[in-house]
Write a protein that holds these residues in place. Sequence first.
Motif, PDB file in Angstrom:
ATOM      1  N   HIS A 187       0.778  -1.062   0.007  1.00 60.66           N
ATOM      2  CA  HIS A 187      -0.031  -0.044   0.092  1.00 60.66           C
ATOM      3  C   HIS A 187       0.895   1.219   0.002  1.00 60.66           C
ATOM      4  O   HIS A 187       0.662   2.228  -0.685  1.00 60.66           O
ATOM      5  CB  HIS A 187      -0.928  -0.087   1.314  1.00 60.66           C
ATOM      6  CG  HIS A 187      -1.348   1.375   1.648  1.00 60.66           C
ATOM      7  ND1 HIS A 187      -0.842   1.893   2.527  1.00 60.66           N
ATOM      8  CD2 HIS A 187      -2.379   2.075   1.006  1.00 60.66           C
ATOM      9  CE1 HIS A 187      -1.460   3.333   2.413  1.00 60.66           C
ATOM     10  NE2 HIS A 187      -2.270   3.324   1.606  1.00 60.66           N
ATOM     11  N   TYR A 188       1.926   1.187   0.865  1.00 63.22           N
ATOM     12  CA  TYR A 188       2.517   2.487   0.926  1.00 63.22           C
ATOM     13  C   TYR A 188       3.551   2.508  -0.223  1.00 63.22           C
ATOM     14  O   TYR A 188       3.830   3.744  -0.562  1.00 63.22           O
ATOM     15  CB  TYR A 188       3.484   2.420   2.236  1.00 63.22           C
ATOM     16  CG  TYR A 188       2.853   2.773   3.318  1.00 63.22           C
ATOM     17  CD1 TYR A 188       2.366   4.158   3.372  1.00 63.22           C
ATOM     18  CD2 TYR A 188       2.814   2.002   4.200  1.00 63.22           C
ATOM     19  CE1 TYR A 188       1.904   4.601   4.437  1.00 63.22           C
ATOM     20  CE2 TYR A 188       2.095   2.454   5.534  1.00 63.22           C
ATOM     21  CZ  TYR A 188       1.714   3.958   5.664  1.00 63.22           C
ATOM     22  OH  TYR A 188       0.977   4.024   6.862  1.00 63.22           O
ATOM     23  N   LEU A 189       3.979   1.716  -0.904  1.00 63.98           N
ATOM     24  CA  LEU A 189       4.867   1.647  -2.174  1.00 63.98           C
ATOM     25  C   LEU A 189       4.009   2.574  -3.144  1.00 63.98           C
ATOM     26  O   LEU A 189       4.315   3.537  -3.881  1.00 63.98           O
ATOM     27  CB  LEU A 189       5.440   0.380  -2.670  1.00 63.98           C
ATOM     28  CG  LEU A 189       6.463  -0.281  -1.961  1.00 63.98           C
ATOM     29  CD1 LEU A 189       6.640  -1.422  -2.217  1.00 63.98           C
ATOM     30  CD2 LEU A 189       7.623   0.366  -2.139  1.00 63.98           C
ATOM     31  N   ILE A 190       2.712   2.117  -3.478  1.00 62.08           N
ATOM     32  CA  ILE A 190       1.638   2.376  -4.599  1.00 62.08           C
ATOM     33  C   ILE A 190       1.069   4.023  -4.096  1.00 62.08           C
ATOM     34  O   ILE A 190       1.193   4.661  -5.003  1.00 62.08           O
ATOM     35  CB  ILE A 190       0.675   1.432  -4.835  1.00 62.08           C
ATOM     36  CG1 ILE A 190       1.254  -0.024  -5.467  1.00 62.08           C
ATOM     37  CG2 ILE A 190      -0.317   1.669  -5.736  1.00 62.08           C
ATOM     38  CD1 ILE A 190       0.118  -0.941  -5.208  1.00 62.08           C
ATOM     39  N   GLY A 191       0.638   4.134  -3.166  1.00 59.91           N
ATOM     40  CA  GLY A 191       0.155   5.204  -2.592  1.00 59.91           C
ATOM     41  C   GLY A 191       1.236   6.170  -2.601  1.00 59.91           C
ATOM     42  O   GLY A 191       0.928   7.462  -2.869  1.00 59.91           O
ATOM     43  N   THR A 192       2.368   6.119  -2.072  1.00 57.45           N
ATOM     44  CA  THR A 192       3.563   7.068  -2.014  1.00 57.45           C
ATOM     45  C   THR A 192       3.725   7.441  -3.648  1.00 57.45           C
ATOM     46  O   THR A 192       3.911   8.686  -3.954  1.00 57.45           O
ATOM     47  CB  THR A 192       4.625   6.617  -1.271  1.00 57.45           C
ATOM     48  OG1 THR A 192       4.291   6.330   0.004  1.00 57.45           O
ATOM     49  CG2 THR A 192       5.721   7.749  -1.402  1.00 57.45           C
ATOM     50  N   LEU A 193       4.072   6.577  -4.203  1.00 56.68           N
ATOM     51  CA  LEU A 193       4.229   7.013  -5.627  1.00 56.68           C
ATOM     52  C   LEU A 193       3.109   7.778  -6.431  1.00 56.68           C
ATOM     53  O   LEU A 193       3.277   8.877  -7.155  1.00 56.68           O
ATOM     54  CB  LEU A 193       4.449   5.473  -6.335  1.00 56.68           C
ATOM     55  CG  LEU A 193       4.788   6.012  -8.004  1.00 56.68           C
ATOM     56  CD1 LEU A 193       5.991   6.515  -8.365  1.00 56.68           C
ATOM     57  CD2 LEU A 193       4.804   4.406  -8.710  1.00 56.68           C
ATOM     58  N   LEU A 194       1.697   7.373  -6.108  1.00 55.24           N
ATOM     59  CA  LEU A 194       0.588   8.299  -6.823  1.00 55.24           C
ATOM     60  C   LEU A 194       0.550   9.435  -5.999  1.00 55.24           C
ATOM     61  O   LEU A 194       0.126  10.611  -6.652  1.00 55.24           O
ATOM     62  CB  LEU A 194      -0.655   7.254  -6.368  1.00 55.24           C
ATOM     63  CG  LEU A 194      -0.801   6.134  -7.205  1.00 55.24           C
ATOM     64  CD1 LEU A 194      -2.117   5.387  -6.966  1.00 55.24           C
ATOM     65  CD2 LEU A 194      -0.726   6.735  -8.709  1.00 55.24           C
ATOM     66  N   LEU A 195       0.920   9.703  -4.552  1.00 54.24           N
ATOM     67  CA  LEU A 195       0.765  10.931  -3.846  1.00 54.24           C
ATOM     68  C   LEU A 195       1.741  11.779  -4.419  1.00 54.24           C
ATOM     69  O   LEU A 195       1.750  12.950  -4.620  1.00 54.24           O
ATOM     70  CB  LEU A 195       0.930  10.479  -2.366  1.00 54.24           C
ATOM     71  CG  LEU A 195       0.803  11.828  -1.604  1.00 54.24           C
ATOM     72  CD1 LEU A 195      -0.617  12.348  -1.809  1.00 54.24           C
ATOM     73  CD2 LEU A 195       1.113  11.377  -0.139  1.00 54.24           C
ATOM     74  N   LEU A 196       3.344  11.180  -4.949  1.00 56.37           N
ATOM     75  CA  LEU A 196       4.252  11.935  -5.589  1.00 56.37           C
ATOM     76  C   LEU A 196       3.833  12.561  -6.595  1.00 56.37           C
ATOM     77  O   LEU A 196       3.947  13.614  -6.786  1.00 56.37           O
ATOM     78  CB  LEU A 196       5.573  11.280  -5.451  1.00 56.37           C
ATOM     79  CG  LEU A 196       6.874  12.005  -5.938  1.00 56.37           C
ATOM     80  CD1 LEU A 196       7.103  12.882  -5.127  1.00 56.37           C
ATOM     81  CD2 LEU A 196       7.724  11.058  -6.193  1.00 56.37           C
ATOM     82  N   ILE A 197       3.090  11.714  -7.475  1.00 60.04           N
ATOM     83  CA  ILE A 197       2.950  12.305  -8.681  1.00 60.04           C
ATOM     84  C   ILE A 197       1.758  13.150  -8.725  1.00 60.04           C
ATOM     85  O   ILE A 197       1.647  14.318  -9.425  1.00 60.04           O
ATOM     86  CB  ILE A 197       2.228  10.866  -9.570  1.00 60.04           C
ATOM     87  CG1 ILE A 197       3.384  10.002  -9.887  1.00 60.04           C
ATOM     88  CG2 ILE A 197       1.574  11.622 -11.099  1.00 60.04           C
ATOM     89  CD1 ILE A 197       2.993   8.834 -10.700  1.00 60.04           C
ATOM     90  N   ALA A 198       0.680  13.079  -7.829  1.00 58.91           N
ATOM     91  CA  ALA A 198      -0.252  14.122  -7.631  1.00 58.91           C
ATOM     92  C   ALA A 198       0.405  15.602  -7.035  1.00 58.91           C
ATOM     93  O   ALA A 198      -0.182  16.648  -7.502  1.00 58.91           O
ATOM     94  CB  ALA A 198      -1.403  13.327  -6.760  1.00 58.91           C
ATOM     95  N   SER A 199       1.197  15.206  -6.219  1.00 56.26           N
ATOM     96  CA  SER A 199       1.926  16.484  -5.776  1.00 56.26           C
ATOM     97  C   SER A 199       2.571  17.404  -6.794  1.00 56.26           C
ATOM     98  O   SER A 199       2.691  18.572  -6.871  1.00 56.26           O
ATOM     99  CB  SER A 199       2.763  16.443  -4.600  1.00 56.26           C
ATOM    100  OG  SER A 199       1.900  15.523  -3.467  1.00 56.26           O
TER     101      SER A 199
END
Length: 147
Positions: free
Chosen positions: A87-99
């Motif tokens: 979850h953290y691997l996928i969520g962090t990547l998506l959050l970085l892209i969104a930011s």
Amino acid sequence: PGPEPGLMDGGYARSCSAMLKVAQMISLLIGFICVKNSARTNYSASIYFEIVTMCDLIMILVFYFVYLFRAYRKLTCISWPLAELLHYLIGTLLLLIASIVATSKSYSSAGLVAGATFGFLATFLCALSIWLSYKISCITQSTDAAV
């Protein structure tokens, strides 16, 4: 001393992992509120950021409650540390892209800039959780297998 009796795990609520999850949820919620209340200069960037932050916040809240109420003891069919790591691997990547997207599209919106700032803060906190989850799920299991 063994685990505390009762429904909630008070030791987990005071742990570093729980406090890190609370800090992540607070920064995600503040970022979401900033973007939600900002003027819509770029609709798609704002909506993407809102969706990613809310999905990430909900999943972190789920993991927080799983560990707080010791649900991992009843639901043994899931490797909770591994699920949290993924979850953290996928969520962090998506959050970085969104930011990054929110930052690149925030030319005239202070709310989008503030939201992206809290998004980057949450990304950093999630990266810390990746390291903790990796340390728990992979390194602990490999040393247990060697023994």
